[in-house]
Design a protein around this motif. Structure first.
Motif, short mmCIF file in Angstrom:
data_model
loop_
_atom_site.label_atom_id
_atom_site.label_comp_id
_atom_site.label_asym_id
_atom_site.label_seq_id
_atom_site.Cartn_x
_atom_site.Cartn_y
_atom_site.Cartn_z
N ASN A 106 -7.55 4.29 -1.88
CA ASN A 106 -8.78 3.88 -2.58
C ASN A 106 -8.24 2.63 -3.42
O ASN A 106 -9.15 2.35 -4.42
CB ASN A 106 -9.28 4.98 -3.50
CG ASN A 106 -9.72 6.19 -2.68
OD1 ASN A 106 -10.57 6.07 -1.84
ND2 ASN A 106 -9.17 7.45 -2.97
N VAL A 107 -7.23 2.11 -3.19
CA VAL A 107 -6.97 0.50 -3.85
C VAL A 107 -6.79 -0.37 -2.69
O VAL A 107 -5.93 -0.25 -1.76
CB VAL A 107 -5.43 0.69 -4.29
CG1 VAL A 107 -5.09 -0.50 -5.14
CG2 VAL A 107 -5.67 1.81 -5.59
N TRP A 142 -2.18 1.51 -10.81
CA TRP A 142 -2.48 2.73 -10.13
C TRP A 142 -1.02 3.57 -10.40
O TRP A 142 -1.24 4.72 -10.83
CB TRP A 142 -2.65 2.72 -8.69
CG TRP A 142 -2.90 4.09 -8.13
CD1 TRP A 142 -3.98 4.79 -8.00
CD2 TRP A 142 -2.04 4.81 -7.53
NE1 TRP A 142 -3.70 5.88 -7.44
CE2 TRP A 142 -2.66 5.82 -7.00
CE3 TRP A 142 -0.55 4.73 -7.12
CZ2 TRP A 142 -1.84 6.85 -6.32
CZ3 TRP A 142 0.17 5.39 -6.48
CH2 TRP A 142 -0.50 6.64 -6.14
N PHE A 143 -0.05 2.99 -10.51
CA PHE A 143 1.35 3.72 -10.28
C PHE A 143 1.40 4.33 -11.85
O PHE A 143 1.74 5.29 -12.02
CB PHE A 143 2.45 2.91 -9.97
CG PHE A 143 2.83 2.99 -8.52
CD1 PHE A 143 3.37 4.48 -7.78
CD2 PHE A 143 2.51 2.08 -7.58
CE1 PHE A 143 3.49 4.31 -6.62
CE2 PHE A 143 2.83 2.22 -6.19
CZ PHE A 143 3.33 3.37 -5.74
N HIS A 144 1.26 3.54 -12.91
CA HIS A 144 1.36 3.68 -14.18
C HIS A 144 0.39 4.62 -14.63
O HIS A 144 0.63 5.35 -15.65
CB HIS A 144 1.64 2.48 -15.04
CG HIS A 144 2.80 1.96 -14.91
ND1 HIS A 144 3.91 2.18 -16.04
CD2 HIS A 144 3.43 1.40 -13.94
CE1 HIS A 144 4.89 1.67 -15.55
NE2 HIS A 144 4.72 0.89 -14.47
N ILE A 149 2.89 13.32 -9.20
CA ILE A 149 3.79 14.02 -8.37
C ILE A 149 2.98 14.63 -7.37
O ILE A 149 2.08 15.61 -7.66
CB ILE A 149 4.87 15.12 -9.00
CG1 ILE A 149 5.90 14.03 -9.90
CG2 ILE A 149 5.59 15.78 -7.96
CD1 ILE A 149 6.79 14.91 -10.58
N GLY A 150 3.21 14.41 -6.21
CA GLY A 150 2.60 15.05 -4.99
C GLY A 150 1.54 14.02 -4.34
O GLY A 150 1.31 14.47 -3.21
N ASP A 151 1.28 13.04 -4.89
CA ASP A 151 0.46 12.15 -4.41
C ASP A 151 0.99 11.64 -3.11
O ASP A 151 2.17 11.00 -3.20
CB ASP A 151 0.00 10.78 -5.45
CG ASP A 151 -1.00 11.41 -6.55
OD1 ASP A 151 -1.60 12.43 -6.06
OD2 ASP A 151 -1.12 10.80 -7.41
N GLU A 152 0.42 11.01 -2.27
CA GLU A 152 0.72 10.50 -0.86
C GLU A 152 0.08 9.16 -0.87
O GLU A 152 -0.98 8.74 -0.95
CB GLU A 152 0.39 11.28 0.20
CG GLU A 152 1.00 12.52 0.36
CD GLU A 152 0.68 13.22 1.60
OE1 GLU A 152 0.32 12.82 2.73
OE2 GLU A 152 1.21 14.44 1.60
N ILE A 153 1.10 8.12 -0.28
CA ILE A 153 0.92 6.69 -0.03
C ILE A 153 1.62 6.18 1.29
O ILE A 153 2.28 7.58 1.87
CB ILE A 153 1.48 5.78 -1.18
CG1 ILE A 153 3.03 5.87 -1.26
CG2 ILE A 153 0.64 6.09 -2.44
CD1 ILE A 153 3.64 4.92 -1.93
N SER A 154 1.31 5.15 1.82
CA SER A 154 2.04 5.04 2.89
C SER A 154 2.85 3.49 2.76
O SER A 154 2.40 2.59 1.82
CB SER A 154 1.39 4.81 4.28
OG SER A 154 0.18 3.86 4.16
N VAL A 155 3.98 3.59 3.45
CA VAL A 155 4.76 2.02 3.17
C VAL A 155 5.30 1.29 4.33
O VAL A 155 5.30 2.08 5.47
CB VAL A 155 5.95 2.61 2.28
CG1 VAL A 155 5.57 3.15 0.84
CG2 VAL A 155 6.95 3.53 2.93
N ARG A 156 5.65 0.36 4.35
CA ARG A 156 6.19 -0.51 5.39
C ARG A 156 7.42 -1.47 4.75
O ARG A 156 7.22 -2.20 3.89
CB ARG A 156 5.28 -1.56 5.94
CG ARG A 156 5.59 -2.02 7.26
CD ARG A 156 4.27 -2.61 7.93
NE ARG A 156 3.53 -3.65 7.00
CZ ARG A 156 2.25 -3.99 7.28
NH1 ARG A 156 1.53 -3.61 8.36
NH2 ARG A 156 1.79 -5.10 6.43
N VAL A 157 8.48 -1.30 5.57
CA VAL A 157 9.53 -2.07 5.07
C VAL A 157 9.54 -3.42 5.52
O VAL A 157 9.20 -4.04 6.53
CB VAL A 157 10.84 -1.56 5.67
CG1 VAL A 157 12.13 -2.59 5.39
CG2 VAL A 157 11.24 -0.04 5.15
N GLY A 158 9.98 -4.49 4.68
CA GLY A 158 9.95 -6.05 4.80
C GLY A 158 10.82 -6.88 4.00
O GLY A 158 11.45 -6.03 3.06
#
Length: 316
Positions: A106-107, A142-144, A149-158
């Protein structure tokens, strides 16, 4: 908000570009550039996004789902978030200094934040960390303001501004200088701690003999990872030398700090003079505000450090 890395092409006339460390082109407005990570919540005049500014940089193909398992208030404006991947851990790997594309439900805007933990710690605990400064940029906001705790996101390394121990050993690097401004310490703390962890694992095989850290912030309260850094300093007093520069504050322990002073030409000249015969085995890693980086690179060049031994990460 992280917005680009060491593929940025400098316009300084005295900088040559080495193929091993190409610098990315970056879109810049003609107005004053302001980095979200060091701003006082003022929006940058640069309207491009993290993904647009890093689209020519190498990154992993897969997005890894991950969950927030711990939140720590590091400073008045910075929180550290610890994550645990919810998929196979074999799909997630990184080098010290790399950043993450961060996809938040939702962001609409994708965030970009440097990893502040090490690959060694990830292998042991299956967790990794990000330190995020508050700003009005949607991912940081959003992070702040919303993350729990328990919220899920997805990440990709670069990213390619990295400490690659195998490569540095092949290039016979023995001395390292880290220079950080504000939350520019984020990728550098991962590099620093990774080197120290390697030394703890096997001192005989460790090839780094000397590390000098120069860390500049406005006030003592903004000094990220101070206890963590000093813990390393106590473990490796002969290898690690730390200097802290507070440009506005005047704390109690005066012997440990430089007061109301920036990392200037004299400081750089003095440290390069100390390096002496090790210039051919020295690497310098820089991350901080743009104007600071420009000055430091100029000072290093004028002090006799080859451009190929100066690596930096651009944040705009």
């Amino acid at each position: 908000m992280f917005v680009t890395n060491n593929l940025f092409k400098r316009t300084l006339s005295n900088l040559r570009i080495r193929k091993e460390y190409p610098f990315s082109k970056i879109l810049m407005s003609q107005e004053k550039q302001q980095r979200d990570i060091v701003s006082d919540n003022i929006q940058s005049t640069n309207k491009t996004t993290h993904l647009e500014r890093t689209n020519n940089l190498k990154r992993q193909k897969s997005r890894i789902p991950t969950k927030i398992i711990e939140i720590t208030q590091e400073t008045p404006t910075v929180k550290t978030f610890k994550f645990n991947p919810t998929s196979s851990s074999s799909e997630f790997s990184f080098l010290p200094g790399q950043w993450l594309d961060v996809f938040i439900p939702n962001v609409s805007i994708v965030g970009g934040f440097s990893l502040t933990s090490t690959p060694q710690s990830y292998k042991e605990t299956n967790t990794f960390e990000l330190a995020i400064k508050y700003s009005n940029h949607p991912p940081a906001k959003w992070f702040h303001e919303q993350a729990n705790i328990g919220d899920e996101i997805s990440v990709r390394v670069g990213g390619e501004f990295v400490w690659d121990s195998l490569k540095e050993k092949q290039e016979q690097t023995e001395h390292v200088i880290f220079i950080a401004g504000g939350v520019g310490i984020n990728p550098l703390i991962s590099m620093l701690e990774s080197i120290c962890q390697d030394k703890l694992l096997d001192k005989k095989k460790s090839f780094i003999e000397k590390i000098r850290l120069f860390y500049s912030v406005r006030t003592f309260s903004e000094l990220l990872f101070y206890k963590r850094i000093e813990g390393l300093n106590k473990q490796f007093p002969e290898m690690l030398e730390c200097s802290y520069f507070l440009t506005r504050d005047d704390p109690l322990h005066k012997s440990e700090f430089y007061y109301k002073q920036r990392i200037d030409k004299k400081i750089i000249n003095d440290v390069i003079e100390k390096e002496g015969d090790y210039l051919e085995k020295l690497k310098c890693f820089i991350c901080g505000p743009s104007s600071m980086e420009d000055d430091i690179i100029k000072f290093l060049n004028e002090s006799g450090v080859d451009e190929e031994r100066i690596l930096f990460e651009k944040w705009w």
